[in-house]
Design an enzyme around this catalytic site. Structure first.
Site, PDB file in Angstrom:
ATOM      1  CD  GLU A  96      41.266  52.751  39.017  1.00 42.76           C
ATOM      2  OE1 GLU A  96      42.311  52.852  38.345  1.00 42.76           O
ATOM      3  OE2 GLU A  96      41.241  52.328  40.197  1.00 42.76           O
ATOM      4  CG  ASN A 114      36.161  54.719  44.495  1.00 42.17           C
ATOM      5  OD1 ASN A 114      35.324  55.380  43.905  1.00 42.17           O
ATOM      6  ND2 ASN A 114      35.940  54.172  45.679  1.00 42.17           N
ATOM      7  CG  ASP A 162      48.847  47.421  45.836  1.00 46.44           C
ATOM      8  OD1 ASP A 162      49.183  46.302  46.280  1.00 46.44           O
ATOM      9  OD2 ASP A 162      48.287  48.287  46.530  1.00 46.44           O
TER      10      ASP A 162
END
Length: 260
Positions: free
Chosen positions: A120, A163, A49
């Site tokens: 984020e 998150n 990722d």
């Protein structure tokens, strides 16, 4: 009138530094050819990722669609690796459009720094002492003082990453909201964050900035000793991620809410 997407035949392969990913890249390039990035219809990213985020940032100017295959530790944003039927998989793939957050951070030395985040923007304490933040939404102070390890603003695509680890909500991709989530809030202890409309403009002011220094991070871009941070969604930037049919990012986000 519906306009069909052109059949993909030109692929550019990129890979993380892991030897296994580099070997997979060589094998795939030998089998399917390796187009120049500026001529490719699709970028195939081999890694985890983190590498997918790097590839998204690298393609901001070209906006070429990206199809990831997992050769890393995490693969929530990646498809399963296989050398078989790659062109068929890509041409049958489901498309997800993501918009980044734009961060503008002013530091205590007078510098102004800009970054983009597909996951984020997070604020984090730099020392043993808690951070103290004042949070405003669309020009109105909503939290005059938050004592915490930090806070973050997450996109829907990033809501299952940091998150979620900070106990923030998982957000469906089409919900058009952002998550504002505290990280280890000390006071007010019971504040668990907020859901904001996707066009909201978030402002963080760092209180006692010299005594309680704070860093700001937009994906993998970090600014130290910040004084003030502004975060908002950039709707003018849109990148396309490709996922195998039946395994769309929307489906993965939904399934994550029922995982044990």
């Amino acid at each position: 009138m519906f306009k069909a997407e052109p059949f993909v035949t030109r692929i550019a392969f990129v890979a993380s530094d892991r030897p296994e990913a580099q070997e997979a890249r060589a094998n795939l390039a030998s089998r399917y050819g390796d187009a120049a990035r500026d001529e490719a219809q699709v970028i195939v990213a081999l890694g985890g990722d983190g590498f997918m985020l790097e590839t998204l940032h690298a393609q901001i100017e070209s906006r070429t669609p990206i199809y990831g295959m997992n050769w890393g530790t995490l693969g929530f944003l990646m498809n399963e690796y296989s050398e078989e039927g790659l062109l068929e998989r890509i041409n049958a793939a489901e498309r997800t459009v993501v918009h980044p957050l734009r961060m503008v951070a002013a530091d205590v030395h007078g510098g102004v720094h800009r970054g983009l985040a597909f996951n984020e923007v997070s604020l984090l304490r730099q020392t043993r002492q808690t951070a103290k933040l004042r949070i405003s939404i669309d020009g109105k102070v909503r939290l005059s003082e938050l004592s915490c390890d930090g806070a973050l603003v997450s996109t829907p695509a990033g809501s299952t990453a940091y998150n979620l680890s900070a106990h923030g909500p998982i957000i469906p991709l089409d919900a058009q909201v952002l998550a504002l989530t505290p990280i280890s809030a000390f006071r007010p202890r019971r504040w668990r964050g907020a859901l904001l409309r996707h066009m909201a403009k978030v402002k963080f002011e760092i209180l006692e900035a010299e005594k309680r220094p704070v860093s700001a991070v937009a994906d993998n871009f970090e600014v130290r000793d910040v004084l003030e941070v502004h975060v908002s969604e950039d709707r003018d930037l849109a990148l396309t991620m490709l996922f195998d049919a039946g395994r769309s990012l929307e489906e993965r986000v939904l399934a994550e809410q029922f995982s044990s």
